[in-house]
Design a protein around this motif. Structure first.
Motif, PDB file in Angstrom:
ATOM      1  N   LYS A 107       0.824  -1.074   0.014  1.00  0.00           N
ATOM      2  CA  LYS A 107      -0.085  -0.004  -0.046  1.00  0.00           C
ATOM      3  C   LYS A 107       0.787   1.018   0.133  1.00  0.00           C
ATOM      4  O   LYS A 107       2.041   1.201   0.809  1.00  0.00           O
ATOM      5  CB  LYS A 107      -1.024   0.078   1.469  1.00  0.00           C
ATOM      6  CG  LYS A 107      -1.957  -1.089   1.316  1.00  0.00           C
ATOM      7  CD  LYS A 107      -2.695  -1.352   0.186  1.00  0.00           C
ATOM      8  CE  LYS A 107      -3.461  -2.859   0.358  1.00  0.00           C
ATOM      9  NZ  LYS A 107      -4.532  -3.070  -0.835  1.00  0.00           N
ATOM     10  N   PHE A 108       0.481   2.243  -0.829  1.00  0.00           N
ATOM     11  CA  PHE A 108       1.407   3.573  -0.756  1.00  0.00           C
ATOM     12  C   PHE A 108       0.784   4.463   0.488  1.00  0.00           C
ATOM     13  O   PHE A 108      -0.309   4.598   0.915  1.00  0.00           O
ATOM     14  CB  PHE A 108       0.907   4.222  -2.185  1.00  0.00           C
ATOM     15  CG  PHE A 108       1.685   5.436  -2.127  1.00  0.00           C
ATOM     16  CD1 PHE A 108       2.951   5.696  -2.692  1.00  0.00           C
ATOM     17  CD2 PHE A 108       1.039   6.893  -1.725  1.00  0.00           C
ATOM     18  CE1 PHE A 108       3.539   6.932  -2.766  1.00  0.00           C
ATOM     19  CE2 PHE A 108       1.499   7.999  -2.104  1.00  0.00           C
ATOM     20  CZ  PHE A 108       2.959   7.920  -2.441  1.00  0.00           C
ATOM     21  N   THR A 109       1.948   4.809   1.205  1.00  0.00           N
ATOM     22  CA  THR A 109       1.899   5.898   1.960  1.00  0.00           C
ATOM     23  C   THR A 109       2.384   6.964   1.544  1.00  0.00           C
ATOM     24  O   THR A 109       2.130   8.202   1.412  1.00  0.00           O
ATOM     25  CB  THR A 109       2.233   5.260   3.501  1.00  0.00           C
ATOM     26  OG1 THR A 109       3.776   4.898   3.359  1.00  0.00           O
ATOM     27  CG2 THR A 109       1.705   4.078   3.916  1.00  0.00           C
ATOM     28  N   ASN A 110       4.031   6.888   1.384  1.00  0.00           N
ATOM     29  CA  ASN A 110       4.726   8.000   0.973  1.00  0.00           C
ATOM     30  C   ASN A 110       5.971   7.534   0.707  1.00  0.00           C
ATOM     31  O   ASN A 110       6.445   6.351   1.222  1.00  0.00           O
ATOM     32  CB  ASN A 110       4.696   9.236   1.673  1.00  0.00           C
ATOM     33  CG  ASN A 110       5.076  10.526   1.126  1.00  0.00           C
ATOM     34  OD1 ASN A 110       5.211  10.469  -0.175  1.00  0.00           O
ATOM     35  ND2 ASN A 110       5.342  11.556   1.526  1.00  0.00           N
ATOM     36  N   ILE A 111       6.607   8.041  -0.457  1.00  0.00           N
ATOM     37  CA  ILE A 111       8.137   7.542  -0.566  1.00  0.00           C
ATOM     38  C   ILE A 111       9.100   8.420   0.148  1.00  0.00           C
ATOM     39  O   ILE A 111       9.324   9.651  -0.604  1.00  0.00           O
ATOM     40  CB  ILE A 111       8.461   7.391  -1.923  1.00  0.00           C
ATOM     41  CG1 ILE A 111       7.293   6.487  -2.729  1.00  0.00           C
ATOM     42  CG2 ILE A 111       9.754   7.146  -2.274  1.00  0.00           C
ATOM     43  CD1 ILE A 111       7.612   6.278  -4.214  1.00  0.00           C
ATOM     44  N   ASN A 112       9.548   8.243   1.128  1.00  0.00           N
ATOM     45  CA  ASN A 112      10.305   9.324   2.165  1.00  0.00           C
ATOM     46  C   ASN A 112      11.669   9.005   2.255  1.00  0.00           C
ATOM     47  O   ASN A 112      12.578   9.866   2.358  1.00  0.00           O
ATOM     48  CB  ASN A 112       9.774   9.322   3.601  1.00  0.00           C
ATOM     49  CG  ASN A 112       8.334   9.790   3.735  1.00  0.00           C
ATOM     50  OD1 ASN A 112       8.018  10.470   3.122  1.00  0.00           O
ATOM     51  ND2 ASN A 112       7.519   8.874   4.648  1.00  0.00           N
TER      52      ASN A 112
ATOM     53  N   GLY B 225      13.776  11.696  -9.465  1.00  0.00           N
ATOM     54  CA  GLY B 225      12.933  11.140  -8.778  1.00  0.00           C
ATOM     55  C   GLY B 225      12.759  11.473  -7.288  1.00  0.00           C
ATOM     56  O   GLY B 225      11.747  11.560  -6.734  1.00  0.00           O
ATOM     57  N   LEU B 226      13.848  11.838  -6.942  1.00  0.00           N
ATOM     58  CA  LEU B 226      14.055  12.324  -5.400  1.00  0.00           C
ATOM     59  C   LEU B 226      13.040  13.616  -5.210  1.00  0.00           C
ATOM     60  O   LEU B 226      12.646  13.835  -4.262  1.00  0.00           O
ATOM     61  CB  LEU B 226      15.461  12.390  -5.225  1.00  0.00           C
ATOM     62  CG  LEU B 226      16.446  11.290  -4.999  1.00  0.00           C
ATOM     63  CD1 LEU B 226      17.893  11.576  -5.002  1.00  0.00           C
ATOM     64  CD2 LEU B 226      16.029  10.440  -4.019  1.00  0.00           C
ATOM     65  N   VAL B 227      13.515  14.403  -6.217  1.00  0.00           N
ATOM     66  CA  VAL B 227      12.713  15.815  -6.295  1.00  0.00           C
ATOM     67  C   VAL B 227      11.001  15.464  -6.319  1.00  0.00           C
ATOM     68  O   VAL B 227      10.445  16.007  -5.523  1.00  0.00           O
ATOM     69  CB  VAL B 227      13.143  16.934  -7.295  1.00  0.00           C
ATOM     70  CG1 VAL B 227      12.115  18.124  -7.275  1.00  0.00           C
ATOM     71  CG2 VAL B 227      14.452  17.200  -7.132  1.00  0.00           C
ATOM     72  N   MET B 228      10.923  14.470  -7.218  1.00  0.00           N
ATOM     73  CA  MET B 228       9.345  14.123  -7.412  1.00  0.00           C
ATOM     74  C   MET B 228       8.831  13.719  -6.275  1.00  0.00           C
ATOM     75  O   MET B 228       7.541  14.214  -5.666  1.00  0.00           O
ATOM     76  CB  MET B 228       9.222  13.164  -8.522  1.00  0.00           C
ATOM     77  CG  MET B 228       8.094  12.875  -8.898  1.00  0.00           C
ATOM     78  SD  MET B 228       8.004  11.478 -10.222  1.00  0.00           S
ATOM     79  CE  MET B 228       9.032  11.989 -11.385  1.00  0.00           C
ATOM     80  N   PHE B 229       9.279  12.869  -5.390  1.00  0.00           N
ATOM     81  CA  PHE B 229       8.694  12.356  -4.129  1.00  0.00           C
ATOM     82  C   PHE B 229       9.156  13.351  -3.010  1.00  0.00           C
ATOM     83  O   PHE B 229       8.663  12.838  -1.849  1.00  0.00           O
ATOM     84  CB  PHE B 229       8.957  11.099  -4.159  1.00  0.00           C
ATOM     85  CG  PHE B 229       8.564  10.059  -5.349  1.00  0.00           C
ATOM     86  CD1 PHE B 229       7.279   9.986  -5.522  1.00  0.00           C
ATOM     87  CD2 PHE B 229       9.366   9.393  -6.148  1.00  0.00           C
ATOM     88  CE1 PHE B 229       6.994   9.218  -7.007  1.00  0.00           C
ATOM     89  CE2 PHE B 229       9.258   8.659  -7.376  1.00  0.00           C
ATOM     90  CZ  PHE B 229       7.808   8.566  -7.424  1.00  0.00           C
ATOM     91  N   GLY B 230       9.980  14.117  -3.134  1.00  0.00           N
ATOM     92  CA  GLY B 230      10.327  14.640  -1.701  1.00  0.00           C
ATOM     93  C   GLY B 230      11.197  13.780  -0.978  1.00  0.00           C
ATOM     94  O   GLY B 230      11.234  14.047   0.352  1.00  0.00           O
ATOM     95  N   ALA B 231      11.981  12.771  -1.360  1.00  0.00           N
ATOM     96  CA  ALA B 231      12.520  11.781  -0.626  1.00  0.00           C
ATOM     97  C   ALA B 231      14.015  12.143  -0.252  1.00  0.00           C
ATOM     98  O   ALA B 231      14.630  12.649  -0.775  1.00  0.00           O
ATOM     99  CB  ALA B 231      12.549  10.595  -1.416  1.00  0.00           C
TER     100      ALA B 231
END
Length: 231
Positions: free
Chosen positions: A151-156, A178-184
């Motif tokens: 389940k998706f929660t967030n990509i931290n 991708g890091l910027v996209m997800f704020g990871a």
């Protein structure tokens, strides 16, 4: 508007990946979903039953009907209440002989690809094994492989194990989007092995230099001991 590409085969596994992608789109707020499925063209010789058929014509009729039925099934996702709040495009592709599913997926100009990790009988290769590896290899956007039930929660957090080679220079530039996209947060990892052991302070400096070279900001560095030579 960004696009998340979701290859499906109508299995529970790909449906789970679609739900995952939908939750990701809602979390980001700037994503639409592009749902695709791929139909592999039949081998004409499979029709050689009595030898009197016009094989090309028979296959053409069959594939035309299959594409229409598949497209109709895809269109149902636009009416699915689970995705009513999202913009959705659907496409059914007919794979040409010798054409790889991976290349068809990558040809779509998406910002991210979300794939289930197991497909229905006969299409397992789309979601696991060598074909998924090829999608990751060919794609120049983030590829998220979703295990069944995830389940998706967030990509931290994203962990990147590096050897600080020229290849890493290429990969990290592709990973940055991708890091910027997800704020990871990026965890840069160096693994000390028996045959490739480095001084920890020296490696920390090299990891920091690598991060600075590529303009990384939201990151941390880690040096760990590997249990095996190829860890």
């Amino acid at each position: 508007m960004r696009t998340a590409l979701v290859p499906i085969d109508f299995s529970d596994y790909s449906d789970n990946a679609l739900v995952f992608a939908a939750d990701l789109a809602r979390k980001r707020g700037d994503f639409k979903l592009e749902i695709i499925t791929i139909i592999e063209s039949l081998n004409p010789q499979s029709f050689s039953v009595g030898g009197s058929w016009d094989l090309d014509s028979q296959e053409s009729i069959y594939m035309d009907q299959l594409i229409k039925a598949t497209t109709k099934k895809l269109e149902e996702y636009k009416q699915d209440s689970r995705f009513a709040d999202l913009e959705i495009d659907v496409h059914a592709h007919l794979a040409k002989p010798g054409e790889t599913i991976a290349k068809i997926i990558v040809q779509h100009k998406a910002d991210a690809i979300v794939m289930g990790t197991l497909g229905s009988s006969g299409l397992d290769e789309l979601f696991i094994g060598s074909n998924t590896e090829k999608v990751v290899r060919y794609a120049d956007v983030p590829v998220i492989a979703v295990p069944n039930g995830a389940k998706f929660t967030n990509i931290n957090n994203v962990v990147y194990a590096t050897a600080l080679t020229d290849v890493d220079d290429i990969v990290i530039e592709r990973l940055k989007e991708g890091l910027v996209m997800f704020g990871a947060h990026l965890h840069l990892l160096w693994v000390n092995t028996i045959h490739n052991h480095k001084n920890e302070e020296e490696m920390k400096e090299q990891l920091e230099a690598f991060a600075k070279k590529h303009g990384l900001s939201n990151y941390s560095t880690h040096i760990v001991k590997g249990l095996f030579t190829d860890a």
